[in-house]
Design a protein around this motif. Sequence first.
Motif, PDB file in Angstrom:
ATOM      1  N   SER A 230       0.852  -1.191   0.000  1.00  0.00           N
ATOM      2  CA  SER A 230       0.000   0.000   0.000  1.00  0.00           C
ATOM      3  C   SER A 230       0.888   1.241   0.000  1.00  0.00           C
ATOM      4  O   SER A 230       2.029   1.195   0.451  1.00  0.00           O
ATOM      5  CB  SER A 230      -0.923   0.001   1.225  1.00  0.00           C
ATOM      6  OG  SER A 230      -0.157  -0.106   2.409  1.00  0.00           O
ATOM      7  N   ASN A 231       0.350   2.334  -0.542  1.00  0.00           N
ATOM      8  CA  ASN A 231       1.099   3.588  -0.574  1.00  0.00           C
ATOM      9  C   ASN A 231       1.212   4.148   0.836  1.00  0.00           C
ATOM     10  O   ASN A 231       0.187   4.367   1.508  1.00  0.00           O
ATOM     11  CB  ASN A 231       0.401   4.597  -1.482  1.00  0.00           C
ATOM     12  CG  ASN A 231       0.689   4.315  -2.948  1.00  0.00           C
ATOM     13  OD1 ASN A 231       1.824   4.477  -3.391  1.00  0.00           O
ATOM     14  ND2 ASN A 231      -0.324   3.861  -3.686  1.00  0.00           N
ATOM     15  N   THR A 298      -0.903  16.840   1.312  1.00  0.00           N
ATOM     16  CA  THR A 298      -1.523  15.735   0.586  1.00  0.00           C
ATOM     17  C   THR A 298      -2.019  16.247  -0.762  1.00  0.00           C
ATOM     18  O   THR A 298      -2.030  17.441  -1.024  1.00  0.00           O
ATOM     19  CB  THR A 298      -2.727  15.121   1.345  1.00  0.00           C
ATOM     20  OG1 THR A 298      -3.672  16.161   1.575  1.00  0.00           O
ATOM     21  CG2 THR A 298      -2.297  14.483   2.654  1.00  0.00           C
ATOM     22  N   GLU A 300      -5.166  15.924  -3.861  1.00  0.00           N
ATOM     23  CA  GLU A 300      -6.563  15.515  -4.064  1.00  0.00           C
ATOM     24  C   GLU A 300      -6.635  14.083  -4.567  1.00  0.00           C
ATOM     25  O   GLU A 300      -7.527  13.326  -4.241  1.00  0.00           O
ATOM     26  CB  GLU A 300      -7.220  16.432  -5.096  1.00  0.00           C
ATOM     27  CG  GLU A 300      -7.833  17.678  -4.500  1.00  0.00           C
ATOM     28  CD  GLU A 300      -8.591  18.459  -5.549  1.00  0.00           C
ATOM     29  OE1 GLU A 300      -9.338  17.851  -6.346  1.00  0.00           O
ATOM     30  OE2 GLU A 300      -8.417  19.696  -5.587  1.00  0.00           O
ATOM     31  N   ALA A 302      -4.688  11.533  -3.946  1.00  0.00           N
ATOM     32  CA  ALA A 302      -4.445  10.509  -2.932  1.00  0.00           C
ATOM     33  C   ALA A 302      -4.406  11.165  -1.559  1.00  0.00           C
ATOM     34  O   ALA A 302      -3.339  11.357  -0.981  1.00  0.00           O
ATOM     35  CB  ALA A 302      -3.134   9.791  -3.225  1.00  0.00           C
ATOM     36  N   PRO A 303      -5.578  11.522  -1.043  1.00  0.00           N
ATOM     37  CA  PRO A 303      -5.604  12.289   0.215  1.00  0.00           C
ATOM     38  C   PRO A 303      -5.041  11.522   1.413  1.00  0.00           C
ATOM     39  O   PRO A 303      -4.726  12.129   2.427  1.00  0.00           O
ATOM     40  CB  PRO A 303      -7.097  12.605   0.409  1.00  0.00           C
ATOM     41  CG  PRO A 303      -7.830  11.660  -0.481  1.00  0.00           C
ATOM     42  CD  PRO A 303      -6.922  11.297  -1.601  1.00  0.00           C
ATOM     43  N   ASP A 304      -4.916  10.199   1.289  1.00  0.00           N
ATOM     44  CA  ASP A 304      -4.427   9.407   2.424  1.00  0.00           C
ATOM     45  C   ASP A 304      -2.922   9.206   2.414  1.00  0.00           C
ATOM     46  O   ASP A 304      -2.389   8.547   3.309  1.00  0.00           O
ATOM     47  CB  ASP A 304      -5.100   8.028   2.428  1.00  0.00           C
ATOM     48  CG  ASP A 304      -6.600   8.154   2.605  1.00  0.00           C
ATOM     49  OD1 ASP A 304      -7.034   9.152   3.205  1.00  0.00           O
ATOM     50  OD2 ASP A 304      -7.330   7.256   2.137  1.00  0.00           O
ATOM     51  N   VAL A 305      -2.254   9.711   1.395  1.00  0.00           N
ATOM     52  CA  VAL A 305      -0.818   9.465   1.292  1.00  0.00           C
ATOM     53  C   VAL A 305      -0.045  10.736   1.668  1.00  0.00           C
ATOM     54  O   VAL A 305      -0.089  11.728   0.936  1.00  0.00           O
ATOM     55  CB  VAL A 305      -0.441   9.020  -0.141  1.00  0.00           C
ATOM     56  CG1 VAL A 305       1.068   8.778  -0.243  1.00  0.00           C
ATOM     57  CG2 VAL A 305      -1.224   7.782  -0.538  1.00  0.00           C
ATOM     58  N   PRO A 306       0.627  10.737   2.815  1.00  0.00           N
ATOM     59  CA  PRO A 306       1.385  11.923   3.228  1.00  0.00           C
ATOM     60  C   PRO A 306       2.485  12.256   2.224  1.00  0.00           C
ATOM     61  O   PRO A 306       3.221  11.376   1.782  1.00  0.00           O
ATOM     62  CB  PRO A 306       2.005  11.510   4.571  1.00  0.00           C
ATOM     63  CG  PRO A 306       1.188  10.359   5.050  1.00  0.00           C
ATOM     64  CD  PRO A 306       0.700   9.651   3.806  1.00  0.00           C
TER      65      PRO A 306
END
Lengths: 646, 646
Positions: A230-231, A298, A300, A302-306
Amino acid sequence: MRVFGIPLPHLAATLLAGVLVGSIVVGVTIDRGGAEGAVESPYARPYPIPHRYWAETDEMYVFASGGQQGGFYVYGLPSMKMVAEIPMFTVDQAWGWRTEDPKVREMLTNPWTGELATVGDTHHASMSKTDAVYDGRWVFINDKIYGRVGRVDLDTFRTEQILWIPNITGGVHGFNVGPNTDVAMLNIEFEQLPEFADQISARGVDIDLLEGPYLGGFAGIDIADDGTMSNAFQVWSPWQQDMVRIGWGESEGWVVNTVYNSERATGTVGMFEREDDYVFFWRQQSITDAIDSGNYITSEQAPDVPVIPWDDVEVYAAKVPLNPHGIDVSPTGRYMFVGGKATSIVTAIDFEKVLQAIEEERFEGEEFGVPILETEFVRAATMDLGLGPTHIDFDDKGMAYIGFFVDSDVKTVPLGGSYTDLHGKEPWKVSEVIPVHYSVGHLMVAGGDMAEPYGKYLISMNKLAKDSFIPHGPLIAENHELFDISGNKTLMIDQAPFPPETHYSQAIPVDMINPIDVYPLADEEIETGVTYDYDDKVVNVTMTAVRSWFTPASFTVPEGWTVKMEVTNVEQVMDITHGIAVTGHDVSLSLDPGQTRMVEFNAGAPGVYWYYCIWFCSELHLEMRGRMIVIAEDEWSPDKEWQPPE
Amino acid sequence: MRVFGIPLPHLAATLLAGVLVGSIVVGVTIDRGGAEGAVESPYARPYPIPHRYWAETDEMYVFASGGQQGGFYVYGLPSMKMVAEIPMFTVDQAWGWRTEDPKVREMLTNPWTGELATVGDTHHASMSKTDAVYDGRWVFINDKIYGRVGRVDLDTFRTEQILWIPNITGGVHGFNVGPNTDVAMLNIEFEQLPEFADQISARGVDIDLLEGPYLGGFAGIDIADDGTMSNAFQVWSPWQQDMVRIGWGESEGWVVNTVYNSERATGTVGMFEREDDYVFFWRQQSITDAIDSGNYITSEQAPDVPVIPWDDVEVYAAKVPLNPHGIDVSPTGRYMFVGGKATSIVTAIDFEKVLQAIEEERFEGEEFGVPILETEFVRAATMDLGLGPTHIDFDDKGMAYIGFFVDSDVKTVPLGGSYTDLHGKEPWKVSEVIPVHYSVGHLMVAGGDMAEPYGKYLISMNKLAKDSFIPHGPLIAENHELFDISGNKTLMIDQAPFPPETHYSQAIPVDMINPIDVYPLADEEIETGVTYDYDDKVVNVTMTAVRSWFTPASFTVPEGWTVKMEVTNVEQVMDITHGIAVTGHDVSLSLDPGQTRMVEFNAGAPGVYWYYCIWFCSELHLEMRGRMIVIAEDEWSPDKEWQPPE
């Protein structure tokens, strides 16, 4: 700094013009003899050869990145016989990898744009490891064209996952799995203009759509216990990043990577302006800290990838010669070899000295806020070895093997420090020159990129084979050359042509891998048959394949409907593979023993179409065929539906 | 008739159930020895091996059909080293064959429906010949899934033409080029329902959409002096046609083919109901006569291709055992071997007797008006040899080599007639049994399907390799076994795994083929640059590739426009291949030295995309990259167009 008496800018210009490269390569003298130094051969084969000779004599697998083949080639050592290809990022009918299987289609589809990507350029094979030693579970690899990483399960020799990396349009190069397979890093080689470019620019980094420069960095990937990727994060910086290694042993906790375009140029010539480029040292904990403290941005997409800017983590640079490529780490994790591609210089950086320099703040400058470590202090050796150093691997006796593209040879160099106990030679001097044919791109010593190299075998993957084999047209195969490095002198065991185009490869002992022969069938019996969904205009077919028929052996479908077939090869016998091709429908898939696959396609125009087994599965395989009867819409009525046999 | 004491219907049922096939194959005893009969090896390789050892020792090329690989594999003999793949009916990024090249796309597009067909199943390699002897100009092959035939130019090792066959939806099997390469025949194996079915039905042939049966036949292809193929005619009949040979020497002027489904069944079991099936003999002149006299029908799809019903040409049948497959002709054109796949019987038909039987009207019946020749009269031999005979090839000493799928062996049988002078053995009796591992599908004696076989090498292409090599997952490679047949006893030289899935293959001496190294460049200099077509929203890019840059090195394009790039690799040095991949655009093509290719794709969304050379072409290949800058439609203006450098 001068190389071979040529001032560097001149050398670079000459290399750029292709003249020197061309003439040196073409001018190599061909040795037509071979008697010189001939010894009793442990690699002779008997005649007649007994059945299973290669099964019983091969000691290792080679998992070779396929380059533009888009997956892996797999061959045995020392036989050099290719036993498998593992398709990943491209479609490959021969090895059963096509997009009419929705599972494959999903893997090859960009999750953000919905576009199918069927080209790949696999570069850096990276085996799963435990404590920095191969463990035989998976092999991972990256696609340079798109930003993707794939995982092959070594139980099945199949691609089980493809992870797409957000925020980039492609052009990723270095890739490496960590010493305990919980993390991997992927380098952004081709400079990008991500949606958050302005936020990086605000930190004093110039960026311009038309003129460049742009940004680079690397992506971190989490790997779960079952291999699922996972990213995890991305670190963005003013520079591209080329090759990468995740440290272990004496460099544990650090990520190192090379930057050949420290000039931030957008054209080829501009990338050679500086005499030195960089290797970067990133402290992994500082990335974790930034994430934990919420100190990131972040996108738009991939909002979950710091996304962490380079100046919010702990990073140091060291200078290395003009346009470095490989960054290769000695077995204990201490020495990091970096050659300047456009020079004759190879440097060995001593990571013990790097830590000391950081501790003592021995800096000789900075760029974009990154401290530059004292060049001479951190180097264990600066060696003038030959033209075009690229990649380096290590054996079990403290020797480094360095490939030279322009010189067309591999040179060995004994390591210093505690490694001298293993070889007793003077370190950092050329020990042996091994001619190769021609222009080594990558090389591999078995196990040569991890803590416990296997040694014994060296493979030089030569990008130019030229006249090494019988002529085969303008597109010429690669030349893999296999050497025995266990004796005092390195001897060539074999030359073998390979399809385009291997980059880094890895070898692992045969007994570490035990792939399955068949997929076990589920307990419940398969209920074959056909159902009709008039709302969605879908025909669902549940089908089995066995020597020598399909069930159902025929079915009807109205024109233009979608056909969804779930086909199971119910054989449980090794090597009894079936397949299903549908005439006139661009459908052809392979079914391993016990395997179930979905096949989706449009029924198309009215007519009689045969589906048949593409594998010569039995003496009666020709007769293993059935009919899909597509009926014109205005001639269809429910009484024409498939009926179960009485 | 009984086989191995089992009444035939029972045998067929057992085979159909897969039990016998499975148990025999699995039960083969593995000989782990090899010392037996060991002799001084002419095939040992030196150690260390000298450079160019294989280039200098390989005597022949093998052009192996790729099956579901969709083209050819090419390897050397005796090295068994694969030097090339030649893609044809499938896309293949590794070897540079993708549909963003409009030339490839056109070849793979169905000319009648406009649909792209990217699956293939190549079966029967057929070399160009002069006077029934290979001449090294081209090799042709058919795609079983669709009705297509392709031609490879042996100067380039590239597919130069794909011919689509009208009136069929696919399922073509036997394919053969005539003794002077002016004609080829392609057999329709899977029964069809063509638009003119009613006209055939009107001649007393039952046809039904849902239940079957349908029709079969064969297609005639004209081949011009430059190799260009065109559809010449089709002969349609009540039956499918499986394998085909165009006669020469003693059978010149005749076409022979096998029919395994003389039952006209649509299901597997029904195809085994009769104890005998047919071989057909078609007089070529009678087809020409029918065309010349205008005695034919046509289809709307292909109004220029004469379709001739079987009963308007001269054709005879002979009975052969249950479900024949191969029809293989001895070097002088006299004996035609046909085995019953589901039996142990191989028959040798004497074509001299066929002509005599026709002359004397020695018929024992007819079906659909086709006279059936007296079975015993036309046979030179009826031999009970072993289970599962499939294909037969011939050597230069009057020997036939017959592969047995179920028995997993090749048996040799001396020919009678004038061939006895060559071998001095008792004809039509097994001379030698050669075990293979396992389940030979096809076999090849070098030159074994033409007038002057080369002999020396036999290759058994075994469909089940099982445990022959190190394990590599559920999908197991093929096992090609190479034998020296020049001595008194046939000895195995090598075993080699090959990718899925070779069918018939041909071997030709190395000195008969002289492929080009580079494509010569045109005299006029290439004017690189970019033009913008606002009407059609097309950007036309004329580009060159050379070590180590593309020209132009960057260009702009409005979002969503079509990009048409004409790219030339201007290198004129052997093996300096370039390529072009475009990140984020599913584009990746190879460019041989001197080659020009078109690349078409959509510019897509705004952003910076790099194009780069996918080949490790020089030490500076990483830097060989350029930028396509896609600009949002509302931000585009003509001043953003690419400008020539000042």
